[in-house]
Structures are given as C-alpha cells and as structure tokens.
Write a protein that holds these residues in place. Sequence first.
Motif, PDB file in Angstrom:
ATOM      1  N   VAL A  85      -9.137   2.274   0.638  1.00 25.91           N
ATOM      2  CA  VAL A  85     -10.170   2.180  -0.389  1.00 25.91           C
ATOM      3  C   VAL A  85     -10.768   0.780  -0.397  1.00 25.91           C
ATOM      4  N   GLU A  86     -12.088   0.724  -0.268  1.00 21.41           N
ATOM      5  CA  GLU A  86     -12.833  -0.527  -0.399  1.00 21.41           C
ATOM      6  C   GLU A  86     -13.444  -0.554  -1.799  1.00 21.41           C
ATOM      7  N   VAL A  87     -13.254  -1.672  -2.502  1.00 23.17           N
ATOM      8  CA  VAL A  87     -13.783  -1.817  -3.853  1.00 23.17           C
ATOM      9  C   VAL A  87     -14.840  -2.917  -3.841  1.00 23.17           C
ATOM     10  N   HIS A 132      -7.697 -11.305  10.124  1.00 25.80           N
ATOM     11  CA  HIS A 132      -8.690 -11.648   9.100  1.00 25.80           C
ATOM     12  C   HIS A 132      -9.299 -10.398   8.462  1.00 25.80           C
ATOM     13  N   PHE A 133      -8.614  -9.269   8.591  1.00 27.59           N
ATOM     14  CA  PHE A 133      -9.070  -8.018   7.985  1.00 27.59           C
ATOM     15  C   PHE A 133      -8.230  -7.742   6.744  1.00 27.59           C
ATOM     16  N   GLU A 134      -8.883  -7.170   5.724  1.00 26.91           N
ATOM     17  CA  GLU A 134      -8.165  -6.832   4.495  1.00 26.91           C
ATOM     18  C   GLU A 134      -8.600  -5.457   4.006  1.00 26.91           C
ATOM     19  N   THR A 135      -7.637  -4.721   3.486  1.00 20.66           N
ATOM     20  CA  THR A 135      -7.916  -3.455   2.816  1.00 20.66           C
ATOM     21  C   THR A 135      -7.567  -3.651   1.350  1.00 20.66           C
ATOM     22  N   ASP A 136      -8.515  -3.342   0.460  1.00 18.58           N
ATOM     23  CA  ASP A 136      -8.293  -3.572  -0.967  1.00 18.58           C
ATOM     24  C   ASP A 136      -7.151  -2.722  -1.502  1.00 18.58           C
ATOM     25  N   ILE A 137      -7.199  -1.413  -1.219  1.00 21.67           N
ATOM     26  CA  ILE A 137      -6.181  -0.495  -1.737  1.00 21.67           C
ATOM     27  C   ILE A 137      -5.814   0.506  -0.645  1.00 21.67           C
ATOM     28  N   VAL A 138      -4.518   0.712  -0.467  1.00 26.30           N
ATOM     29  CA  VAL A 138      -4.015   1.783   0.404  1.00 26.30           C
ATOM     30  C   VAL A 138      -3.336   2.776  -0.526  1.00 26.30           C
ATOM     31  N   ALA A 139      -3.730   4.044  -0.427  1.00 25.52           N
ATOM     32  CA  ALA A 139      -3.206   5.071  -1.330  1.00 25.52           C
ATOM     33  C   ALA A 139      -2.867   6.335  -0.552  1.00 25.52           C
ATOM     34  N   GLN A 193      -0.240   0.218  -1.398  1.00 22.63           N
ATOM     35  CA  GLN A 193      -0.347  -1.237  -1.289  1.00 22.63           C
ATOM     36  C   GLN A 193      -1.697  -1.686  -1.801  1.00 22.63           C
ATOM     37  N   ARG A 194      -1.739  -2.966  -2.185  1.00 24.29           N
ATOM     38  CA  ARG A 194      -3.000  -3.588  -2.595  1.00 24.29           C
ATOM     39  C   ARG A 194      -3.202  -4.846  -1.774  1.00 24.29           C
ATOM     40  N   ASN A 195      -4.461  -5.101  -1.423  1.00 23.41           N
ATOM     41  CA  ASN A 195      -4.830  -6.307  -0.687  1.00 23.41           C
ATOM     42  C   ASN A 195      -3.992  -6.510   0.575  1.00 23.41           C
ATOM     43  N   TRP A 196      -3.908  -5.456   1.370  1.00 24.00           N
ATOM     44  CA  TRP A 196      -3.147  -5.520   2.628  1.00 24.00           C
ATOM     45  C   TRP A 196      -3.964  -6.268   3.672  1.00 24.00           C
ATOM     46  N   GLY A 230     -12.356  -5.608 -11.002  1.00 24.19           N
ATOM     47  CA  GLY A 230     -12.864  -4.369 -10.414  1.00 24.19           C
ATOM     48  C   GLY A 230     -11.779  -3.599  -9.680  1.00 24.19           C
ATOM     49  N   GLU A 231     -10.936  -4.319  -8.943  1.00 23.04           N
ATOM     50  CA  GLU A 231      -9.834  -3.655  -8.231  1.00 23.04           C
ATOM     51  C   GLU A 231      -8.841  -3.035  -9.202  1.00 23.04           C
ATOM     52  N   GLU A 232      -8.564  -3.697 -10.304  1.00 22.15           N
ATOM     53  CA  GLU A 232      -7.642  -3.148 -11.297  1.00 22.15           C
ATOM     54  C   GLU A 232      -8.225  -1.873 -11.915  1.00 22.15           C
TER      55      GLU A 232
END
Length: 121
Positions: A50-52, A34-41, A27-30, A10-12
């Motif tokens: 971006v949350e996926v 314990h916090f994560e961001t799926d995509i930074v654009a 960046q991806r999966n930053w 889904g992320e791809e």
Amino acid sequence: MKTDELGKWGEELAVQHLMGQGYAIVQRNWRVDHFETDIVAMKNGRIIFVEVKTRSDQNSDPLEAIDRKKILNLVRSANAYVQMYDIPHEIQFDVITVTGSQAQYRLEHLPDAFTPPLKSY
C-alpha cells in the motif's frame, strides 16, 4: 503540520482504514536499499503493498505523485520483499490518498490500483 508529520498522520489514518476493512497489517515503512513500502498487509490470501499519499491542500490531487517512476519503485520494493521472505501469495498494489487536515479530511482507497508493468526487475 510539517511534511513528515503530515505523512505519518496520513499513514496512521490509512492503517486504521485498512484494519476496518479486514486487512491485517504486516509491516509499516518497510525499506530495502532506497525503496520503501508504506504499508504491507494481508487480506484474502493476498499480500498487499500500500502506497499512501497525503496532501494538506484539498485542491491538489495526491494521485499525481503516483507516476511511472514511483510505480516502478513500488514494484521493485515489493519484489525484494517477496524474494526476501519467500512469499507464496498473490500480490496486489493499493493506493490510499488523504487530503485535508485533522479537522476535515477525505480518505480514498483504491484497491488493486495498478498492475506492475511487464519488465524484469
């Protein structure tokens, strides 16, 4: 497809969609703590977090997983990113949902999906 494989797939799809819409993937999966961001654009002078959410069941609504707690975690992650890298740009939060399988899926992109709640982080 296993849950982690489903998420990566889904992320791809989300990355390919964003690039097709003129977003530059930073960046991806930053992760921080314990916090994560799926995509930074980046797009149009904005930094976009971006949350996926991906679900194999087409009858489920992946947006149900974006609750108040998830939004607060996304905002905390974005705040840490902005402070760590001293980002001067406007911030935007997008959500992308993917439902279905590789054979047949639906991708929905919600640009500027929410405004961070007014609170100190």
